[in-house]
Design a protein around this motif. Structure first.
Motif, PDB file in Angstrom:
ATOM      1  N   GLU A  87      52.464  22.677  92.770  1.00 15.04           N
ATOM      2  CA  GLU A  87      52.210  24.038  92.288  1.00 15.04           C
ATOM      3  C   GLU A  87      50.752  24.187  91.864  1.00 15.04           C
ATOM      4  OE1 GLU A  87      55.253  25.350  89.627  1.00 15.04           O
ATOM      5  OE2 GLU A  87      54.200  27.194  89.141  1.00 15.04           O
ATOM      6  N   THR A  88      50.185  23.100  91.311  1.00 15.94           N
ATOM      7  CA  THR A  88      48.786  23.141  90.886  1.00 15.94           C
ATOM      8  C   THR A  88      47.865  23.414  92.065  1.00 15.94           C
ATOM      9  OG1 THR A  88      49.449  21.352  89.412  1.00 15.94           O
ATOM     10  CG2 THR A  88      47.129  21.931  89.445  1.00 15.94           C
ATOM     11  N   ILE A  89      48.102  22.700  93.153  1.00 13.51           N
ATOM     12  CA  ILE A  89      47.205  22.868  94.302  1.00 13.51           C
ATOM     13  C   ILE A  89      47.477  24.200  95.001  1.00 13.51           C
ATOM     14  CG2 ILE A  89      48.639  21.556  95.951  1.00 13.51           C
ATOM     15  CD1 ILE A  89      44.839  21.487  95.722  1.00 13.51           C
ATOM     16  N   LEU A  90      48.741  24.659  94.957  1.00 13.47           N
ATOM     17  CA  LEU A  90      49.065  25.914  95.636  1.00 13.47           C
ATOM     18  C   LEU A  90      48.428  27.116  94.951  1.00 13.47           C
ATOM     19  CD1 LEU A  90      52.811  25.405  96.599  1.00 13.47           C
ATOM     20  CD2 LEU A  90      50.820  25.331  98.085  1.00 13.47           C
ATOM     21  N   CYS A  91      48.169  27.013  93.634  1.00 16.11           N
ATOM     22  CA  CYS A  91      47.567  28.160  92.965  1.00 16.11           C
ATOM     23  C   CYS A  91      46.048  28.091  92.972  1.00 16.11           C
ATOM     24  CB  CYS A  91      48.118  28.323  91.550  1.00 16.11           C
ATOM     25  SG  CYS A  91      47.554  27.090  90.405  1.00 16.11           S
ATOM     26  N   GLY A 150      43.517  27.545 101.273  1.00 20.40           N
ATOM     27  CA  GLY A 150      44.530  28.167 102.125  1.00 20.40           C
ATOM     28  C   GLY A 150      45.615  27.173 102.493  1.00 20.40           C
ATOM     29  N   ARG A 151      46.790  27.695 102.800  1.00 18.89           N
ATOM     30  CA  ARG A 151      47.900  26.800 103.131  1.00 18.89           C
ATOM     31  C   ARG A 151      47.585  25.968 104.364  1.00 18.89           C
ATOM     32  NH1 ARG A 151      52.443  29.103 100.284  1.00 18.89           N
ATOM     33  NH2 ARG A 151      51.432  29.396  98.290  1.00 18.89           N
ATOM     34  N   GLU A 190      58.366  29.875 100.784  1.00 15.34           N
ATOM     35  CA  GLU A 190      58.561  29.608  99.358  1.00 15.34           C
ATOM     36  C   GLU A 190      59.923  28.999  99.081  1.00 15.34           C
ATOM     37  OE1 GLU A 190      57.830  33.647  97.998  1.00 15.34           O
ATOM     38  OE2 GLU A 190      59.945  33.801  97.494  1.00 15.34           O
ATOM     39  N   PHE A 217      59.589  25.984  96.687  1.00 14.43           N
ATOM     40  CA  PHE A 217      60.234  26.109  95.371  1.00 14.43           C
ATOM     41  C   PHE A 217      61.736  26.099  95.553  1.00 14.43           C
ATOM     42  CE2 PHE A 217      56.102  28.088  94.987  1.00 14.43           C
ATOM     43  CZ  PHE A 217      55.620  27.522  93.828  1.00 14.43           C
ATOM     44  N   ALA A 262      50.454  34.841  90.602  1.00  9.73           N
ATOM     45  CA  ALA A 262      49.594  33.768  91.100  1.00  9.73           C
ATOM     46  C   ALA A 262      49.730  33.597  92.606  1.00  9.73           C
ATOM     47  CB  ALA A 262      49.928  32.460  90.383  1.00  9.73           C
ATOM     48  N   LEU A 322      52.157  32.575  94.280  1.00 10.20           N
ATOM     49  CA  LEU A 322      52.975  31.440  94.712  1.00 10.20           C
ATOM     50  C   LEU A 322      54.287  31.927  95.300  1.00 10.20           C
ATOM     51  CD1 LEU A 322      52.411  29.079  91.660  1.00 10.20           C
ATOM     52  CD2 LEU A 322      51.348  28.950  93.898  1.00 10.20           C
ATOM     53  N   ARG A 375      43.677  34.299  94.101  1.00 10.89           N
ATOM     54  CA  ARG A 375      43.647  32.940  93.538  1.00 10.89           C
ATOM     55  C   ARG A 375      42.232  32.513  93.166  1.00 10.89           C
ATOM     56  NH1 ARG A 375      47.520  31.663  97.673  1.00 10.89           N
ATOM     57  NH2 ARG A 375      45.921  30.582  98.859  1.00 10.89           N
ATOM     58  N   GLY A 400      54.869  23.782  85.371  1.00  7.10           N
ATOM     59  CA  GLY A 400      54.990  23.163  86.694  1.00  7.10           C
ATOM     60  C   GLY A 400      53.674  22.731  87.301  1.00  7.10           C
ATOM     61  N   THR A 401      52.543  23.025  86.637  1.00  6.85           N
ATOM     62  CA  THR A 401      51.260  22.653  87.240  1.00  6.85           C
ATOM     63  C   THR A 401      50.729  21.381  86.588  1.00  6.85           C
ATOM     64  OG1 THR A 401      50.083  24.077  85.689  1.00  6.85           O
ATOM     65  CG2 THR A 401      50.621  25.021  87.825  1.00  6.85           C
ATOM     66  N   ALA A 402      51.229  20.245  87.082  1.00  9.36           N
ATOM     67  CA  ALA A 402      50.814  18.961  86.533  1.00  9.36           C
ATOM     68  C   ALA A 402      49.509  18.509  87.176  1.00  9.36           C
ATOM     69  CB  ALA A 402      51.910  17.927  86.783  1.00  9.36           C
ATOM     70  N   TYR A 441      46.995  15.306  88.885  1.00 15.97           N
ATOM     71  CA  TYR A 441      47.102  14.101  89.704  1.00 15.97           C
ATOM     72  C   TYR A 441      46.877  12.878  88.823  1.00 15.97           C
ATOM     73  CZ  TYR A 441      46.893  17.260  93.637  1.00 15.97           C
ATOM     74  OH  TYR A 441      47.161  18.262  94.522  1.00 15.97           O
ATOM     75  N   PHE A 492      38.997  20.614  91.937  1.00 14.26           N
ATOM     76  CA  PHE A 492      39.333  22.036  91.885  1.00 14.26           C
ATOM     77  C   PHE A 492      38.076  22.904  91.917  1.00 14.26           C
ATOM     78  CE2 PHE A 492      43.330  20.154  90.698  1.00 14.26           C
ATOM     79  CZ  PHE A 492      44.210  20.936  91.411  1.00 14.26           C
ATOM     80  N   ARG A 529      40.901  22.439  83.936  1.00 12.98           N
ATOM     81  CA  ARG A 529      41.155  22.664  85.368  1.00 12.98           C
ATOM     82  C   ARG A 529      41.327  24.163  85.635  1.00 12.98           C
ATOM     83  NH1 ARG A 529      45.206  25.218  87.742  1.00 12.98           N
ATOM     84  NH2 ARG A 529      46.769  24.191  86.468  1.00 12.98           N
TER      85      ARG A 529
END
Ligand code: ATP
Ligand code: MG
Lengths: 409, 249
Positions: A220-224, A228-229, A403, A407, B53, B55, B78, B87-89, B91, B103, B150
């Motif tokens: 989720e961190t990288i997706l936000c 781009g996907r 998604e 998710f 966001a 997602l 974004r 949910g945003t942990a 690495y 990032f 981050r």
């Protein structure tokens, strides 16, 4: 498409992977150790037991023939056999591998020979057992020579030349270059190694970079982030592909080195003692066309790409690394099936089979390492493999855009 | 600036069951303000913020973040957004500095910009001691500070925090709230979701109470308390959601 982002993702995943001991072990250490261990271990055990079996003078029991002292004496005088009187329960002893074989001389064998009447010698053995087999060959060799002597005596008695019973000779000679001989023996094995390690090398990183990230909560961190996907998928895909290819190269290098070492051992070492002098030349490694090997390597790349993208997509679907593993493990069989099929006699490359993924690689590598270059097939294979790999990658990108996959509740 | 208009999200669980996780929610947050999203477990906070966001795709309705539509311009959204959630942990095998650099790079910062930015964030958040240690050796508080850094590395104009103080001790939670206040004072648009009533009173300029996916009340903490004739936020919240406990989430 922002290639800078693809590279950034790739570089980060590479650093992350190199710091992960488990991935390193599965992609580098295991294949590097596995091949020498398999080759040297299996090779040396097989070699040692064979050499030992050959060095042994087999114990062979003799049954009957009390009325035929001539053949009995000749047998007893044969140094490559230890002839013993048949003990009680000799059948059981052969089955228990205490006795290698038994020879039954029919009643009145000597006399029958003298009269020129037919007679049958029976050999009892343990079918499929190496040492029993060697004993049987030795007994057969003895009786072959014994029969030849009888024939020669009979011919001489009638004043006939030796060619009377042997009007012509048949001889076979190998005209295929050594590469081709190698191609058939080893060529079948090479795609195994390529395909298996190609798959194994991609498996762990693919799981770690998808289901593993989901499990650790970093997906989720990288997706936000603004990446781009498609860029994200490409970065991850390139890492998995790299791992897969590195694994193939490592396993191949270590296989080559251990094969060379084995050959050195065989030619310079134990064989020189003459224990198996009769067995012919030392088992030299069949020569492999290096250019062919290189071509196989090139054809492996799209297959590795196909594996990488499919494994990525499949393990992205899983919620945890454990779940992903349970999806991917049965795939090993699916992957190995074409490799096994290519070993079946009569399965030869044609235009239709050149379109079957993985199987085409197995079949063509057999040809390539024997120095056969069928350009039309090669083009078909390369083209179709690249197409499959592209389709796999497109599928992977699709999964990363869903998604319900990212998710999963 | 965040503008949300009739935002709705339906989840299909299995073949039949549909969960209306977010139901026609509309609100707006202004720059320099903290908008608090208050709701019980399973109220739909995380789902709503994930749609902001980009997602998750909204089933219906629209949302604009920093002037860009979440549906049609997700990349631009974004790039102007910092998102921090449970949910945003991080690495575990990267150091804090490497994490921020990664990032930063994905946000298009140059190496020089990254190093000055990391320096500033490390000073502001007091991260000097563990900047070059691997994240998997961090305490929860260190991890959360790194996560905040981050979120802020590309200096986004909109910030979304989904229960950022979850599992933190008093001091760590205070430090996080302090840095969020600083962001507000710097003119950022901030959404802050929580189910902790006291945090809302301390931090938020405007509060939206979300219940079963619907926004049931909105206003400043003082206005809400006045409207429900309550002494504190908890009383106001319970009155707003009509005394019914949330269905099991
Ligand atoms: N991916 C998903 N698939 C199906 N249902 C989901 C999914 N994500 C959330 N839900 C459901 O949507 C509803 C709202 O969940 P959400 O996580 O948004 O609540 P929340 O307010 O963040 O709760 P919490 O305080 O526990 O974090 C819940 O009923 C949840 O079960
Ligand atoms: Mg939540």
């Amino acid at each position: 498409m922002n290639w800078h982002n693809v590279w950034t993702v790739f570089a980060k995943e590479l650093r992350d992977t190199i710091r992960d001991r488990r991935t390193l072990i599965s992609t580098l250490v295991l294949p590097m150790l596995a091949m020498p261990l398999i080759l040297l271990g299996v090779g040396s055990v097989a070699y040692k037991s064979f050499a030992k079996a050959q060095a042994e003078v087999p114990q062979v029991a003799i049954l009957g023939g009390e009325s035929s002292p001539a053949v009995r004496e000749a047998l007893a005088a044969h140094t490559k056999l230890a002839v013993v009187p048949a003990p009680e329960g000799w059948r059981q002893q052969i089955a228990d591998k205490q006795l290698r074989a038994a020879v039954e001389i029919p009643n009145g064998f000597d006399a029958a020979l003298a009269r020129g009447e037919p007679a049958t010698v029976r050999i009892y053995h343990y079918d499929g057992e190496l040492r029993s087999g060697l004993a049987v060959s030795e007994v057969r060799r003895f009786f072959g020579a014994y029969r030849d002597k009888q024939v020669a005596a009979r011919l001489a008695g009638r004043g006939l030349p030796a060619s009377f019973v042997k009007p012509f000779d048949v001889r076979t000679e190998n005209v295929a270059p050594p590469e081709k001989v190698g191609g058939n023996a080893i060529g079948g094995l090479i795609p195994y190694v390529f395909i298996l390690f190609c798959f194994a090398g991609a498996l762990y990183p693919a799981i770690d970079l998808t289901a593993g990230e989901k499990e650790r909560g970093t997906l989720e961190t990288i997706l936000c982030s603004p990446v781009g996907r498609t860029e994200l998928v490409l970065g991850k895909f390139l890492l998995v592909l790299t791992a897969s290819l590195v694994t193939v190269v490592c396993s191949l290098a270590s296989m080559g080195l251990s094969a060379l070492f084995l050959q050195h051992l065989a030619s310079g070492g134990a064989l020189a003692h003459g224990a198996v002098a009769g067995a012919g030349a030392a088992p030299t490694l069949p020569r492999i066309d290096p250019l062919g090997l290189l071509a196989v390597g090139a054809l492996v790349v799209p297959v590795a790409a196909l594996f990488s993208s499919l494994l990525l997509a499949l393990s992205l679907f899983a919620k945890s690394a454990k779940e992903a593993q349970s999806y991917a493990s049965p795939l090993v069989l699916v992957v190995l099936l074409p490799a096994i099929m290519s070993l079946l006699p009569g399965v030869e490359l044609n235009a239709r089979l050149a379109l079957v993924p993985v199987l085409n690689l197995s079949l063509v590598s057999k040809e390539l390492v024997s120095g056969v270059w069928n350009w039309w097939h090669l083009a078909l294979i390369l083209g179709s493999s690249c197409l499959y790999a592209a389709a796999g990658l497109a599928f992977c990108v699709r999964m990363f855009n869903r998604e319900s996959v990212l998710f999963r509740a | 600036m965040i503008e949300v208009e009739g935002l709705t999200k339906l989840f299909r669980n299995g073949r039949r069951a549909e969960v209306r996780a977010v139901d026609a929610v509309s609100f707006a947050c202004q720059p320099g303000k903290i908008y608090g999203l208050l709701g019980a477990n399973g109220a739909g906070k995380t789902t709503a913020l994930r749609m902001l966001a980009t997602l998750l795709q909204p089933t219906a309705g629209a949302a604009r973040v920093a002037g860009f539509d979440v549906r049609t311009q997700p990349g631009k959204v974004r790039a102007r957004l910092g998102f921090l959630a449970a949910g945003t942990a991080l690495y575990g095998r990267l150091t804090a500095r490497e994490t921020l650099a990664y990032f930063g790079r994905l946000n298009g910062l140059s190496d020089r910009q990254i190093s000055t930015r990391v320096q500033k964030l490390a000073t502001d958040l007091n991260m000097g001691d563990f900047l070059d240690r691997r994240v998997d050796t961090f305490s929860t508080g260190m991890k959360q500070k790194t996560s905040i850094a981050r979120t802020l590395v590309h200096d986004p104009e909109v910030l979304i925090f989904d229960e950022p103080t979850l599992g933190l001790d008093v001091f760590a939670a205070r430090a996080i709230r302090d840095s969020i206040r600083e962001c507000r004072d710097a003119g950022k648009t901030i959404v802050y979701s929580t189910h902790v009533m006291s945090e809302v009173e301390k931090l938020c300029d405007v509060v939206g109470i979300i219940h079963r996916g619907r926004l049931v009340a909105e206003g400043t903490p003082a206005a809400l308390k006045a409207r429900f004739a309550a002494d504190d936020m908890e009383e106001a919240f319970v009155s707003a959601v009509g005394n019914e406990p949330e269905v099991a989430a």
